[in-house]
Design an enzyme around this catalytic site. Structure first.
Site: not given
Length: 545
Positions: A296, A330
């Site tokens: 992430d 991300h």
């Protein structure tokens, strides 16, 4: 030839100096500093407390007894020597340096009964969690050092995963290992307990009148962050590898004087919520010379969520992040979306992002509130960015919709977030979907953004929506889709100075009746078939000379 041009552009951009900038009492020549802990030389070897390095024996008591003894003796070093050490949760104590030998691996057990439910904090809210593999609360003078590894055992034990994130053979192997497949066949859950929790909205939030025992049937769903330090002062993480976390990997909350040096985070690219580091409501922070491979966000700044975060009212401030590498995250460097307590005086420099979804990612939404300001970034290198190289977005996880023709806006309240005073310079990106994307709210524009000395090779150039006082200076946009190269929508005081490009079907589109005071200067417009188009109520007087 194109590669040579791109390299020459990068050299030119990085050679140009950034404008002089200050952030309150700080500047690039006078950065915030974090106090570093010091320790006695006394060493407490976990073997003397009964620990066995066979990869089977559960060493939870031995490790924690060594830590307790060290702390009670005034502090020192707790040594985890060479070997494979199976353990349950480790609880740090003041004045203890937990030193993990280069040849040591600390393996967290897959026995979830070893992790009791506790009252914790997740995504800015008080929440039920399983006890973290490594934790410390209200401590002073603590460290985790050494070149060894702490493995959180997240894969196949704690985390759910989507079928689309695995190969067919990997999916079949995972399903055969046990767990539960969702009714639609698209997701795998590690247990029925996890599946139950996943089906209930906000199941992890602590509710008045309920005890932790009321949440036991959903226990597996409350994945712990791997290392959680709360309310601690003078922290050092140095040299250690943290990998395979159940949830976020490193989470520091309400801490002061935090230093990370030569730290390595390794999570699979498809690790759900596998953030590398989340610095939340902390002050005086240094993160340097570290490498993050995350499922992430990579380097992430937070400060609480919505009303709960605003009531806490503690910004993340006085932060330096430099000489770091981020893979597959991300976002490379991220602020938000839980930023309700604000963020300020943050300096990021000399970082490299490779294969991240977004490079520089600043995200928030209505309801968050909070002010993010005085953010200084320079010398960033990026390659193979999946979406935006630079993103400012105030519609995170919500539908934006067009504001063209909109006459009435939501009122500005304490729940209205603000992004302002960002200074970003010397950025090179080779490969992205979009170079620059800025999207504010009609009731609260993103303000005072200064982007300078950049070379962005991306499919699309730049888009500025609901923005005010934005400067793009010495920006090279090497883009495939150039109709337009730059789109401006309902934005004011936009300065485009020395924009370079090879070719454009249309250089500039200006949309919306609220667009005004837009300057295009020191830019060769002869390489564009069409210079500018005014649409959706925008008037030609919006472009000023």
């Amino acid at each position: 030839m194109k590669k040579l041009l791109f390299i020459s552009f990068c050299i030119a951009a990085c050679g140009l100096g950034a404008q002089a900038q200050t952030a309150g009492p700080y500047s690039w020549s006078n950065l915030p500093k974090a106090a570093v802990p010091t320790f006695k030389k006394d060493t407490f070897n976990i073997i003397k407390y009964g620990a066995v390095a066979d990869g089977i024996t559960l060493n939870t008591k031995s490790i924690n007894n060594a830590i307790d003894a060290c702390s009670k003796n005034g502090g020192g070093v707790v040594l985890i020597p060479q070997g494979l050490w199976m353990t349950g949760p480790i609880v740090l104590k003041s004045n203890v340096n937990l030193h993990i030998d280069r040849a040591a691996m600390v393996q967290m057990t897959d026995d979830k009964s070893q992790y009791p439910l506790v009252e914790g904090n997740y995504e800015g809210h008080a929440a039920v969690r399983n006890q973290s593999p490594v934790s410390g609360t209200n401590l002073v003078n603590i460290a985790i050092t050494g070149g060894g590894i702490i493995d959180g055992n997240g894969t196949g034990v704690w985390r759910a995963i989507g079928k689309d994130r695995l190969t067919e053979s990997e999916w079949k192997e995972l399903v055969a290992s046990g767990g539960v497949v969702s009714e639609n066949g698209k997701s795998w859950y590690p247990s029925q307990s996890y599946a139950k929790g996943n089906a209930i909205k906000d199941v992890s939030l602590l509710k008045p009148g309920k005890s932790l025992s009321d949440y036991e049937e959903y226990k597996d769903y409350f994945r712990p962050n791997m290392v959680v330090l709360t309310g601690c002062k003078k922290i050092l993480l140095s040299g250690t590898t943290f990998q395979n976390s159940p949830n976020w990997c490193l989470h520091t909350l309400l801490c002061e004087d935090l230093t990370l040096q030569d730290v390595h985070v390794r999570n699979p690219w498809n690790a759900q919520n596998g953030d590398a580091i989340d610095v939340e409501s902390c002050r005086n922070v240094l993160v340097e010379n570290s490498t993050f491979d995350a499922g992430d966000d990579g380097l992430c700044i937070k400060s609480g969520r919505d009303e709960e975060g605003r009531k806490r009212g503690v910004p993340t401030e006085n932060v330096v992040m430099r000489n770091n590498i981020v893979y597959r995250a991300h976002g490379g460097f991220v602020i938000g979306s839980e930023m309700s307590g604000g963020a300020r005086n943050i300096f990021v420099s000399d970082c490299t992002f490779i294969g991240t979804d977004i490079g520089l990612r600043f995200k928030t939404a209505r309801g968050r509130g909070g002010i993010v300001e005085n953010i200084y970034i320079k010398n960033i290198s990026m390659r193979d960015i999946l979406h935006e190289a630079i993103l400012f977005d105030m519609y995170y996880m919500s539908k934006a919709g067009s504001t063209l023709g909109l006459k009435t806006f939501p009122p500005v309240t304490e729940a209205t977030p603000q992004f302002r005073n960002f200074y970003v310079s010397n950025v090179a990106c080779n490969g992205a979907e979009t170079g620059i994307f800025v999207r504010g709210l009609p009731e609260m524009s993103i303000k005072n953004i200064y982007l300078e000395n950049m070379v962005l090779k991306a499919d699309k150039g730049a888009e500025l929506i609901e923005a005010n006082n934005i400067s793009l200076k010495n920006i090279t946009l090497e883009s495939k889709n150039t109709k337009p190269l730059i789109n401006i929508e309902n934005s004011t005081q936009i300065k485009l100075d020395n924009i370079k490009y090879t070719h454009a079907e249309q250089l500039l589109t200006i949309q919306g009746e609220r667009s005004a005071q837009i300057q295009l200067i020191n830019t060769n417009t002869s390489n564009a078939k069409t210079k500018v188009e005014f649409t959706s109520g925008a008037e030609s007087k919006a472009l000023i000379k």
